[in-house]
Design a protein around this motif. Sequence first.
Motif, PDB file in Angstrom:
ATOM      1  N   GLU A 244       0.825  -1.207   0.000  1.00 50.53           N
ATOM      2  CA  GLU A 244       0.000   0.000   0.000  1.00 50.53           C
ATOM      3  C   GLU A 244       0.859   1.256   0.000  1.00 50.53           C
ATOM      4  O   GLU A 244       0.563   2.233  -0.698  1.00 50.53           O
ATOM      5  N   ALA A 247       2.781   1.767  -3.244  1.00 54.15           N
ATOM      6  CA  ALA A 247       1.865   2.290  -4.264  1.00 54.15           C
ATOM      7  C   ALA A 247       1.624   3.777  -4.060  1.00 54.15           C
ATOM      8  O   ALA A 247       1.567   4.551  -5.028  1.00 54.15           O
ATOM      9  N   ARG A 248       1.475   4.208  -2.819  1.00 57.42           N
ATOM     10  CA  ARG A 248       1.296   5.638  -2.550  1.00 57.42           C
ATOM     11  C   ARG A 248       2.502   6.440  -3.038  1.00 57.42           C
ATOM     12  O   ARG A 248       2.345   7.503  -3.657  1.00 57.42           O
ATOM     13  N   LYS A 250       4.732   5.657  -5.322  1.00 53.67           N
ATOM     14  CA  LYS A 250       4.806   5.669  -6.781  1.00 53.67           C
ATOM     15  C   LYS A 250       3.769   6.621  -7.383  1.00 53.67           C
ATOM     16  O   LYS A 250       4.037   7.307  -8.371  1.00 53.67           O
ATOM     17  N   LYS A 251       2.583   6.657  -6.788  1.00 54.09           N
ATOM     18  CA  LYS A 251       1.542   7.567  -7.279  1.00 54.09           C
ATOM     19  C   LYS A 251       1.984   9.019  -7.126  1.00 54.09           C
ATOM     20  O   LYS A 251       1.718   9.863  -7.990  1.00 54.09           O
ATOM     21  N   SER A 252       2.695   9.315  -6.038  1.00 58.76           N
ATOM     22  CA  SER A 252       3.128  10.697  -5.805  1.00 58.76           C
ATOM     23  C   SER A 252       4.110  11.170  -6.868  1.00 58.76           C
ATOM     24  O   SER A 252       4.227  12.374  -7.116  1.00 58.76           O
ATOM     25  N   TYR A 253       4.826  10.234  -7.504  1.00 59.35           N
ATOM     26  CA  TYR A 253       5.808  10.605  -8.522  1.00 59.35           C
ATOM     27  C   TYR A 253       5.168  11.276  -9.741  1.00 59.35           C
ATOM     28  O   TYR A 253       5.849  11.977 -10.493  1.00 59.35           O
ATOM     29  N   SER A 255       1.952  12.895  -9.519  1.00 55.62           N
ATOM     30  CA  SER A 255       0.794  13.635  -9.046  1.00 55.62           C
ATOM     31  C   SER A 255       1.167  15.041  -8.594  1.00 55.62           C
ATOM     32  O   SER A 255       2.236  15.254  -8.023  1.00 55.62           O
ATOM     33  N   MET A 259       0.385  14.232  -1.011  1.00 49.35           N
ATOM     34  CA  MET A 259      -0.162  13.007  -0.443  1.00 49.35           C
ATOM     35  C   MET A 259       0.526  12.673   0.872  1.00 49.35           C
ATOM     36  O   MET A 259       1.722  12.917   1.035  1.00 49.35           O
ATOM     37  N   SER A 304       4.771  14.541  -3.163  1.00 43.53           N
ATOM     38  CA  SER A 304       4.055  14.997  -4.360  1.00 43.53           C
ATOM     39  C   SER A 304       5.095  15.003  -5.476  1.00 43.53           C
ATOM     40  O   SER A 304       6.127  14.339  -5.389  1.00 43.53           O
ATOM     41  N   SER A 317      10.282  14.407  -7.901  1.00 45.00           N
ATOM     42  CA  SER A 317       9.601  13.977  -6.680  1.00 45.00           C
ATOM     43  C   SER A 317       9.902  14.974  -5.565  1.00 45.00           C
ATOM     44  O   SER A 317      11.057  15.353  -5.351  1.00 45.00           O
TER      45      SER A 317
END
Length: 628
Positions: A244, A247-248, A250-253, A255, A259, A304, A317
């Motif tokens: 989890e 994944a957070r 990686k998503k921030s990379y 976005s 986050m 973020s 990042s």
Amino acid sequence: MKKKILSKLLALTIIVFVQSSFAQELYMPRNIKEAYAKETRSMDGKPGKKYWQNHGIYTMNISVNATTKEVSGSETIVYENNSNDTLRNIVIRFVNNLHKPTSPRGGSVGENFLSNGLTITSLKIDGVTYNEDARKWGTVGNVKIKSPLLPKTKATFEIEWNYPLSKESGREGQIDETTFYVAYSYPRVSVFDDYNYWDRIPHTDRQEFYNDFNDYVYTVNAPKNYVVYGTGDLLNPDEVLQPEYAARLKKSYISDEVMRIANEQELKEGRVTQQNEWNSWKFKANNISDVCFALSNHYIWDASSAIVDAKTKRRTSTQAAYDITGTDFFNSVKNINYALDWFSNNWPGIPYPYSKMTAFQGFADMEYPMMVNDAQVGNAIFAQLVQDHEIAHTYFPFYMGINETRYAYMDEGWATTFEYLIGIAEHGKEAADRFYKEFRINRYIKDPSAEEDQPIITMSTQVSDAGYGNNSYGKASLSYLALKDLLGDDQFKKSLHFYMDTWNGKHPIPWDFFNCMNTSSGKNLNWFFNNWFFSNNHIDLVIEKVEDMNSKKTIWIKNVGGFAIPFDVVIMYDDNSKEILHQTPAVWKNNQKNTTIYLKSDKKIKSVNLDNGIYVDASPKNNVWNSY
């Protein structure tokens, strides 16, 4: 055809003559003259045709014992001697030996700052074992090698070492019982350069650093539930983070959203990192001057990303790690995003060059490649300005390989300048001016001692603590802003980019900057550089006389202090109308001490005021003239 060739040769001769005259007008120490004579430096500001610099490839495995507070590691360094010199000694630098009681320091420290320093448990060079006792070293050690390192050859160093993290944290050390900032944590080959050979100046905790550009792959072994934040790209998020949280991250990379990657409670419950006794966090960074990392088992983790290159849409990042009480850091990632965008597109206007920027709550207010270590001060605006300053250092000294130990004004002056310019965008000019004057300039103005007026060019190791601060930060920044006013924003930015593009990833010295600005602007600016960098001037303008004779009005102004500063002449007329005449530093060209302002107006002058703005005057009372 022959005429064209002759014309080109003539033009080239003129350029060479002009460029030579630029350099000859400025004082140069003997070793700097020698570098130009050897053609490792060029009078046009560019690296000479024989320029070189050495390079290392560092592969490191470092462990942090959170119980004993000891750092231990092993490294392999493939060191390339690109010089024309045979190296019979290798100089090893270990900054953390600053904590040894016997090491010289620029100021007093508490008992908790002191430690035994570096222990080398194994040292091999090209497979040959050396019995080197690092207990004899300060921050710089010397190893006489058994097989000299010939020009254009490589040597492989294998080192195993350990040292304790100091309890009193400054630029590095223990932040709290389970939070550590681990910087300057590995023995490194000191810089061997073209103008000073081996850099043997000890680190004393005031002047900063001088490093080669190297390639790094390093692993940090940390206990479970400790998150590691480091320079470079994290290569194995799935191996160290539970799904989890990986994944957070990686998503921030990709976005714009800020986050929350993990909070204190999630770490405490063992939900964030893989639950191995030890996790190995792997990072990589190439062509960079240093790496560092930090770790904690309870810091909040935000992330973020920001687009830093509008053309390629490249993202960086942006991350922050801080204690739950660290109120200054609640908006840290948001502020990083703004700063990276602003610096990339405004001043200096070069896209942020790295893949990451992390703000970590510590004590130092200090920059590192891709990281800053800032203190909690309880003032969100001040915290943002400090963070801006440290991020601005990305360009000087990290994008440009500045020798901060000798020439601190080459990086601190620029970071102060960018801090001021972004401050105008964030808080308005009035607030930025007020902060700049209070924090950067007033200390210089209020202390009229001879030490304050030492030339900026003075080597940073040779000035007092007060002189160091003013030469490196305030006076240097004022000189860059004065040059901006003199050249105008467009030309100044073109010239700044010429300098930065020319010396990115290399080791510029002050004369390279001077020559770059001359060449790129097409002007002989040495009068300006002599005025600001090689003089003991200060800031003090005087209205000597005002003559108001009907339509003929004249204002005589004297530059008592000598610095070539810009200023505004503010004229108030009897009808309460106002006229403002801006004067660029050009009015003081070639050491001119007086300038005359002629007015064409039938109105009677009520008052004249010299407004120096951020160039705080040593005696402002004589900057005002009244008709009554």
